[in-house]
Design a protein around this motif. Structure first.
Motif, PDB file in Angstrom:
ATOM      1  N   PHE A 124      14.944  60.488  11.305  1.00  0.00           N
ATOM      2  CA  PHE A 124      15.478  60.378  12.665  1.00  0.00           C
ATOM      3  C   PHE A 124      16.685  59.456  12.767  1.00  0.00           C
ATOM      4  N   ASP A 130      16.551  66.194  14.943  1.00  0.00           N
ATOM      5  CA  ASP A 130      15.768  66.239  16.166  1.00  0.00           C
ATOM      6  C   ASP A 130      14.315  66.540  15.818  1.00  0.00           C
ATOM      7  N   ARG A 131      13.487  66.657  16.845  1.00  0.00           N
ATOM      8  CA  ARG A 131      12.058  66.844  16.660  1.00  0.00           C
ATOM      9  C   ARG A 131      11.726  68.041  15.756  1.00  0.00           C
ATOM     10  N   GLU A 163       5.499  58.018  21.684  1.00  0.00           N
ATOM     11  CA  GLU A 163       6.457  59.082  21.996  1.00  0.00           C
ATOM     12  C   GLU A 163       7.586  58.559  22.875  1.00  0.00           C
ATOM     13  N   GLY A 168       9.381  62.364  18.888  1.00  0.00           N
ATOM     14  CA  GLY A 168       9.375  63.299  17.776  1.00  0.00           C
ATOM     15  C   GLY A 168       8.812  62.774  16.482  1.00  0.00           C
ATOM     16  N   TRP A 169       8.699  61.456  16.357  1.00  0.00           N
ATOM     17  CA  TRP A 169       8.248  60.892  15.090  1.00  0.00           C
ATOM     18  C   TRP A 169       6.823  61.332  14.770  1.00  0.00           C
ATOM     19  N   ASP A 171       5.269  63.970  15.956  1.00  0.00           N
ATOM     20  CA  ASP A 171       5.252  65.415  15.728  1.00  0.00           C
ATOM     21  C   ASP A 171       5.512  65.718  14.254  1.00  0.00           C
TER      22      ASP A 171
END
Length: 203
Positions: A124, A130-131, A163, A168-169, A171
């Motif tokens: 990231f 991105d996610r 979140e 996104g981390w 995910d």
């Protein structure tokens, strides 16, 4: 922790009882100092009530002539520092655990290196994914490790579960778990891997 306040010692003991591997995250300047690492290791062991077999140096700080020697002097069975802060993959092309060579002593070090292969912040912050892209990069990496018959060592920081602060981390972490579950991969702690590798080497 899990909705309630707890001391660090209480947290470590609870995790250890559940089968987690509690190791040392060596301080910023400890990567060249066996005595300092030994003191820090003793503190972690005192807090958790369990042996701390493994370590990883803060910011992946590493000196090829001194870090493994300092860790060996401190009594660690394995290290997982050798990896990239700003990239994904096998440092120096090494896809498996290995006993680092001590050129000064003319022998292998008496500890095992479990090379780090992927870190959350790299995806990231460094790569700017991105996610969805990060989750796919995780899947690609795990497929590459499997194709090489190697070991994936993943580093995800607990704060990545927020979140709000780290979108996104988590995910991407869940994508890793789903990929590993679907492939039937063996997921182990560092200590379990080190013990298995030592048994394999001596067998």
């Amino acid at each position: 922790f899990e909705g309630a306040r707890a001391t660090v010692s209480e947290l470590l003991m609870r995790l250890a009882r559940r089968g987690f591997d509690v190791g040392l995250h060596g301080s910023y300047l400890s990567h060249r100092d066996g005595d300092d690492l030994a003191r820090q290791r003793a503190q972690i062991e005192g807090a958790s009530g369990r042996p701390a077999a493994g370590t990883r140096q803060h910011f992946l700080r590493f000196d090829i002539a001194r870090t493994w020697r300092a860790q060996e002097e401190a009594g660690f069975a394995y290290d997982s520092t050798l990896g990239y802060n700003e990239g994904v993959g096998f440092r120096a092309g090494i896809a498996a655990p290995f006993a680092p060579w001590d050129a000064g002593a003319g022998r292998p070090h008496r500890l095992l290196e479990l090379p780090l292969t992927m870190m959350d912040g790299t995806l990231f912050r460094t790569l700017g994914l991105d996610r969805a892209q990060a989750a796919e990069r995780v899947r690609q990496h795990l497929r590459a490790v499997a194709a090489a018959g190697g070991l994936a060592v993943l580093l995800w920081h607990p704060n990545g579960a927020s979140e709000r602060h780290f979108p996104g981390w988590w995910d991407a972490w869940e994508a890793a778990l789903e990929t590993l579950a679907a492939s039937g991969a063996w997921v182990a702690t560092g200590q379990e891997m080190a013990q298995w590798w030592e048994k394999r080497a001596s067998g």
